[in-house]
Design a protein around this motif. Structure first.
Motif, PDB file in Angstrom:
ATOM      1  N   SER A  28     -25.668  36.426 -64.822  1.00 31.68           N
ATOM      2  CA  SER A  28     -25.156  35.988 -65.979  1.00 31.68           C
ATOM      3  C   SER A  28     -24.354  34.568 -65.490  1.00 31.68           C
ATOM      4  N   ALA A  29     -23.560  35.129 -64.258  1.00 34.89           N
ATOM      5  CA  ALA A  29     -23.421  33.884 -62.720  1.00 34.89           C
ATOM      6  C   ALA A  29     -24.766  32.686 -63.015  1.00 34.89           C
ATOM      7  N   SER A  30     -25.800  32.946 -63.030  1.00 33.60           N
ATOM      8  CA  SER A  30     -26.984  32.188 -62.411  1.00 33.60           C
ATOM      9  C   SER A  30     -26.366  30.932 -63.513  1.00 33.60           C
ATOM     10  N   ASP A  31     -26.252  30.008 -62.642  1.00 38.00           N
ATOM     11  CA  ASP A  31     -25.906  27.971 -62.989  1.00 38.00           C
ATOM     12  C   ASP A  31     -26.493  27.567 -62.889  1.00 38.00           C
ATOM     13  N   TYR A  32     -28.137  27.623 -62.318  1.00 42.71           N
ATOM     14  CA  TYR A  32     -28.814  26.625 -62.436  1.00 42.71           C
ATOM     15  C   TYR A  32     -30.090  27.294 -62.102  1.00 42.71           C
ATOM     16  N   PHE A  33     -31.393  26.997 -63.021  1.00 40.85           N
ATOM     17  CA  PHE A  33     -32.579  27.284 -62.847  1.00 40.85           C
ATOM     18  C   PHE A  33     -34.476  26.625 -62.799  1.00 40.85           C
ATOM     19  N   ILE A  34     -35.361  27.044 -61.864  1.00 40.59           N
ATOM     20  CA  ILE A  34     -35.766  25.865 -62.236  1.00 40.59           C
ATOM     21  C   ILE A  34     -37.339  26.813 -62.886  1.00 40.59           C
ATOM     22  N   TRP A  35     -38.245  25.858 -62.914  1.00 40.02           N
ATOM     23  CA  TRP A  35     -39.473  26.156 -63.662  1.00 40.02           C
ATOM     24  C   TRP A  35     -40.883  25.067 -62.729  1.00 40.02           C
ATOM     25  N   TYR A  36     -41.246  26.472 -62.188  1.00 41.98           N
ATOM     26  CA  TYR A  36     -42.961  25.710 -60.926  1.00 41.98           C
ATOM     27  C   TYR A  36     -43.620  26.250 -62.168  1.00 41.98           C
ATOM     28  N   LYS A  37     -44.729  25.897 -61.287  1.00 44.63           N
ATOM     29  CA  LYS A  37     -46.893  25.733 -61.531  1.00 44.63           C
ATOM     30  C   LYS A  37     -46.764  25.957 -61.116  1.00 44.63           C
ATOM     31  N   GLN A  38     -48.186  26.611 -60.527  1.00 42.16           N
ATOM     32  CA  GLN A  38     -48.952  26.811 -59.465  1.00 42.16           C
ATOM     33  C   GLN A  38     -50.584  26.834 -59.691  1.00 42.16           C
ATOM     34  N   GLU A  39     -50.864  26.613 -59.397  1.00 43.53           N
ATOM     35  CA  GLU A  39     -52.481  25.647 -59.661  1.00 43.53           C
ATOM     36  C   GLU A  39     -53.596  26.618 -58.379  1.00 43.53           C
ATOM     37  N   SER A  40     -54.698  26.857 -58.371  1.00 45.02           N
ATOM     38  CA  SER A  40     -55.194  27.472 -58.042  1.00 45.02           C
ATOM     39  C   SER A  40     -55.252  27.044 -56.802  1.00 45.02           C
ATOM     40  N   GLY A  41     -55.425  27.724 -55.491  1.00 47.18           N
ATOM     41  CA  GLY A  41     -55.151  27.289 -54.406  1.00 47.18           C
ATOM     42  C   GLY A  41     -54.314  27.360 -53.693  1.00 47.18           C
ATOM     43  N   LYS A  42     -53.143  26.172 -54.575  1.00 49.97           N
ATOM     44  CA  LYS A  42     -51.973  25.349 -53.777  1.00 49.97           C
ATOM     45  C   LYS A  42     -50.699  25.848 -54.468  1.00 49.97           C
ATOM     46  N   GLY A  43     -49.693  25.386 -53.872  1.00 53.39           N
ATOM     47  CA  GLY A  43     -48.493  26.199 -53.624  1.00 53.39           C
ATOM     48  C   GLY A  43     -47.370  26.137 -54.812  1.00 53.39           C
ATOM     49  N   PRO A  44     -46.475  26.829 -55.157  1.00 51.66           N
ATOM     50  CA  PRO A  44     -45.665  26.273 -56.368  1.00 51.66           C
ATOM     51  C   PRO A  44     -45.238  23.949 -55.588  1.00 51.66           C
ATOM     52  N   GLN A  45     -45.561  24.046 -57.788  1.00 52.36           N
ATOM     53  CA  GLN A  45     -44.644  22.812 -57.921  1.00 52.36           C
ATOM     54  C   GLN A  45     -43.740  22.605 -58.648  1.00 52.36           C
ATOM     55  N   PHE A  46     -42.863  21.855 -58.185  1.00 49.49           N
ATOM     56  CA  PHE A  46     -41.546  21.899 -59.091  1.00 49.49           C
ATOM     57  C   PHE A  46     -42.322  20.975 -60.358  1.00 49.49           C
ATOM     58  N   ILE A  47     -41.551  21.287 -61.544  1.00 47.75           N
ATOM     59  CA  ILE A  47     -41.966  20.850 -62.547  1.00 47.75           C
ATOM     60  C   ILE A  47     -40.864  20.002 -63.225  1.00 47.75           C
ATOM     61  N   ILE A  48     -39.394  20.740 -63.111  1.00 49.83           N
ATOM     62  CA  ILE A  48     -38.543  20.659 -63.932  1.00 49.83           C
ATOM     63  C   ILE A  48     -37.033  21.446 -64.126  1.00 49.83           C
ATOM     64  N   ASP A  49     -36.474  21.349 -64.028  1.00 57.77           N
ATOM     65  CA  ASP A  49     -34.930  22.329 -63.842  1.00 57.77           C
ATOM     66  C   ASP A  49     -33.998  22.213 -64.724  1.00 57.77           C
ATOM     67  N   ILE A  50     -32.789  23.243 -64.612  1.00 58.72           N
ATOM     68  CA  ILE A  50     -31.783  22.802 -65.484  1.00 58.72           C
ATOM     69  C   ILE A  50     -30.395  23.744 -65.192  1.00 58.72           C
ATOM     70  N   ARG A  51     -29.880  22.950 -65.079  1.00 61.12           N
ATOM     71  CA  ARG A  51     -28.070  23.306 -65.141  1.00 61.12           C
ATOM     72  C   ARG A  51     -27.500  24.523 -65.936  1.00 61.12           C
ATOM     73  N   SER A  52     -26.627  25.606 -65.711  1.00 58.99           N
ATOM     74  CA  SER A  52     -26.514  26.196 -66.747  1.00 58.99           C
ATOM     75  C   SER A  52     -25.021  25.093 -67.945  1.00 58.99           C
ATOM     76  N   ASN A  53     -24.753  23.937 -67.096  1.00 52.16           N
ATOM     77  CA  ASN A  53     -23.575  23.996 -68.218  1.00 52.16           C
ATOM     78  C   ASN A  53     -25.068  22.215 -69.973  1.00 52.16           C
ATOM     79  N   MET A  54     -25.747  22.897 -69.348  1.00 53.44           N
ATOM     80  CA  MET A  54     -26.456  22.312 -70.691  1.00 53.44           C
ATOM     81  C   MET A  54     -27.659  23.439 -70.968  1.00 53.44           C
ATOM     82  N   ASP A  55     -27.815  22.880 -72.263  1.00 49.36           N
ATOM     83  CA  ASP A  55     -28.807  24.361 -72.929  1.00 49.36           C
ATOM     84  C   ASP A  55     -30.444  23.623 -73.482  1.00 49.36           C
ATOM     85  N   LYS A  56     -30.787  21.894 -72.756  1.00 54.92           N
ATOM     86  CA  LYS A  56     -32.120  21.682 -73.206  1.00 54.92           C
ATOM     87  C   LYS A  56     -32.145  20.469 -71.909  1.00 54.92           C
TER      88      LYS A  56
END
Lengths: 111, 111
Positions: A28-56
């Motif tokens: 519950s103390a986590s304050d930052y979250f990230i979504w990554y996309k990984q296509e076949s044969g590639k490393g994860p790619q940053f999509i979007i992030d959000i901090r805990s002071n936001m809900d959207k």
């Protein structure tokens, strides 16, 4: 320690439909979250992030929703396209640049 | 700007051997992190180097080691390879404590 889980290992959607990928986290103390996309044969790619002071947060065709009460976040992809086919991970940064990743959801887009 | 490069892209080794993987970060990036990706365990953090110093370490045995050079390039070494070390090894770089950019990975197969 932090653990991050995903609700569905595979999600199959029709091209043009909206996709929703879910993720639960434990600290519950986590304050930052990230979504990554990984296509076949590639490393994860940053999509979007959000901090805990936001809900959207919105990006281009993607929206991340954060529900701190139930420790859940979701990634919504609008008008899903074949190029969106990939594995999606949520991740939580811990000490330094150490990322704890969820198990991943494979998104398959049907033409 | 060139992305993160990893060499070699594919590697086949025999149990008991040792292996060295290389990562060149994006120009100007001083932080390099390493991750192991397997179907069973997902993406797991190995270690992070910043300005030639190990800043964080994941929960891996001492057979896994790394180092970073003055030009920020990093290497990781796995000694006495085991079958379970077969995985995709990913390197990520960042300026400091911010967005990480992943390379395409090195696919290691241990036979």
């Amino acid at each position: 320690g932090e653990s991050v889980g995903l609700h569905l290992p595979t999600l199959s959607v029709q091209e043009g439909d909206n996709s929703i990928i879910n993720c639960a986290y434990s600290n519950s103390a986590s304050d930052y979250f990230i979504w990554y996309k990984q296509e076949s044969g590639k490393g994860p790619q940053f999509i979007i992030d959000i901090r805990s002071n936001m809900d959207k947060r919105q990006g281009q065709r993607v929206t991340v929703l954060l529900n701190k009460t139930v420790k859940h976040l979701s990634l919504q992809i609008a008008a899903t396209q074949p190029g969106d086919s990939a594995v999606y991970f949520c991740a939580v940064p811990n000490a330094g640049n150490m990322l704890t990743f969820g198990g991943g959801t494979r998104l398959m887009v049907k033409p | 700007k060139a992305g993160v490069t990893q060499t070699p892209r594919y590697l086949i080794k025999t149990r008991g051997q040792q292996v060295t993987l290389s990562c060149s970060p994006i120009s100007g990036h001083r932080s390099v992190s390493w991750y192991q990706q397997t179907p069973g365990q997902g993406l797991q953090f190995l270690f992070e180097y910043f300005s030639e110093t190990q800043r964080n370490k994941g929960n891996f045995p001492g057979r896994f080691s790394g180092r970073q050079f003055s030009n920020s390039r990093s290497e990781m070494n796995v000694s006495t390879l085991e079958l379970g070390d077969s995985a995709l090894y990913l390197c990520a770089s960042s300026l400091g404590m911010d967005e990480q950019y992943f390379g395409p990975g090195t696919r290691l197969t241990v036979t």
